[in-house]
Design a protein around this motif. Structure first.
Motif, short mmCIF file in Angstrom:
data_model
loop_
_atom_site.label_atom_id
_atom_site.label_comp_id
_atom_site.label_asym_id
_atom_site.label_seq_id
_atom_site.Cartn_x
_atom_site.Cartn_y
_atom_site.Cartn_z
N GLU A 70 69.34 53.17 15.54
CA GLU A 70 69.07 52.49 16.80
C GLU A 70 68.02 53.21 17.64
O GLU A 70 67.28 52.58 18.41
CB GLU A 70 70.37 52.35 17.62
N LEU A 71 67.97 54.53 17.49
CA LEU A 71 66.97 55.29 18.25
C LEU A 71 65.55 54.90 17.84
O LEU A 71 64.66 54.73 18.67
CB LEU A 71 67.20 56.79 18.05
N TYR A 72 65.33 54.76 16.52
CA TYR A 72 64.01 54.37 16.04
C TYR A 72 63.69 52.92 16.44
O TYR A 72 62.55 52.61 16.80
CB TYR A 72 63.94 54.52 14.52
N GLU A 73 64.69 52.05 16.38
CA GLU A 73 64.45 50.66 16.77
C GLU A 73 64.09 50.55 18.25
O GLU A 73 63.18 49.81 18.63
CB GLU A 73 65.69 49.82 16.46
N ASP B 82 59.81 50.04 22.48
CA ASP B 82 59.09 50.61 23.63
C ASP B 82 57.65 50.93 23.30
O ASP B 82 56.92 51.44 24.17
CB ASP B 82 59.80 51.88 24.11
N GLY B 83 57.23 50.70 22.06
CA GLY B 83 55.84 50.90 21.69
C GLY B 83 55.51 52.30 21.21
O GLY B 83 54.33 52.68 21.19
N ALA B 84 56.52 53.07 20.79
CA ALA B 84 56.26 54.44 20.31
C ALA B 84 55.62 54.38 18.93
O ALA B 84 56.03 53.61 18.06
CB ALA B 84 57.56 55.23 20.25
N SER B 85 54.63 55.22 18.71
CA SER B 85 53.95 55.30 17.43
C SER B 85 54.81 56.10 16.44
O SER B 85 55.74 56.80 16.85
CB SER B 85 52.59 55.97 17.59
#
Length: 254
Positions: free
Chosen positions: A205-208, A213-216
């Protein structure tokens, strides 16, 4: 009111005591599983290490009584040019291998943690060399790096003719890097397995949420993966350094 509060408090205390008993039973079970290893560790690792440390302050030839001489053994050791040269080579070996063991193990773990076809087989193939004894590893890589008929010169020489007769193990400049490559091939699978276990404990869930949020991918690696593997780093880095400082077998054989 007091009677009602007591009736509410009593079930809570009973539930808490039951939870404590379950935790104690779980701890006893865990220690029982650990007991065989702890016995072996104490008898064959800890006690010999303590005995070796004590004996290092004595003059003892196994036969007869040991004579306490203080730091004289260490003084003679650091005056020996062969020891100084060997110690310097060991430090160089550690500087070369530890970054490759940590970076390679982490990189392989990240790659094989994704849903790739054949990832289970790849994990097995990468870890299998660790099950081989150091003697077999040394003989195998001595054959691969042989100047006359080794596979390294055969394949590299077909691409780069200047490398066809490279003396990988007898050249002063190439011997240490060659042994480092063989060592990394032999042991990087252990770090991969440890990092892989750590990666699987990080919630997806952290990666999702980060992707929403637009994190690369680089930001996800920096702010999620690396902090999530903190305990793995605490274990892998010191163990890799210690293993590199204890190198002997592959150097002797190769």
């Amino acid at each position: 009111m007091s009677t009602q509060s007591q009736s509410i408090a009593m079930p809570r205390s009973v539930e808490e005591s039951a939870r404590q008993r379950r935790n104690q039973q779980r701890n006893r079970t865990a220690y029982l599983f650990l007991l065989p290893y702890l016995i072996v560790f104490f008898l064959f690792l800890l006690l010999p290490a303590i005995a070796g440390f004590v004996i290092s302050f004595t003059n003892w030839k196994i036969l007869g009584d040991p004579q306490f001489i203080g730091l004289k053994n260490f003084q003679n050791l650091f005056k020996d040019p062969a020891f100084i040269r060997a110690f310097q080579n060991t430090l160089k070996f550690t500087v070369i291998t530890v970054p490759m063991l940590i970076g390679g193990g982490l990189g392989l773990a990240i790659m094989l943690n994704s849903r790739l076809r054949g990832r289970i087989l790849s994990r097995t193939l990468i870890f299998i060399p660790y099950a081989i004894s150091v003697t077999v590893v040394g003989v195998l890589w001595r054959w691969i790096l042989d100047r006359n008929y080794g596979l390294a010169n055969f394949y590299l020489g077909s691409i780069f003719p200047s490398l066809r007769n490279t003396a990988w193990l007898t050249n002063v400049q190439l011997a240490l890097p060659s042994i480092s490559v063989a060592t990394v091939w032999w042991t990087v699978g252990v770090n991969m397995i440890i990092y892989l276990a750590g990666l699987q404990e990080i919630p997806r869930e952290l990666y999702e949420a980060a992707r929403v949020d637009g994190a690369s991918p680089l930001q996800q690696f920096r702010f999620i993966t690396m902090p999530g593997l903190y305990l793995m780093h605490v274990f892998v880095v010191p163990m890799s350094v210690i293993a590199s400082l204890r190198v002997f077998g592959q150097v002797q054989v190769m």
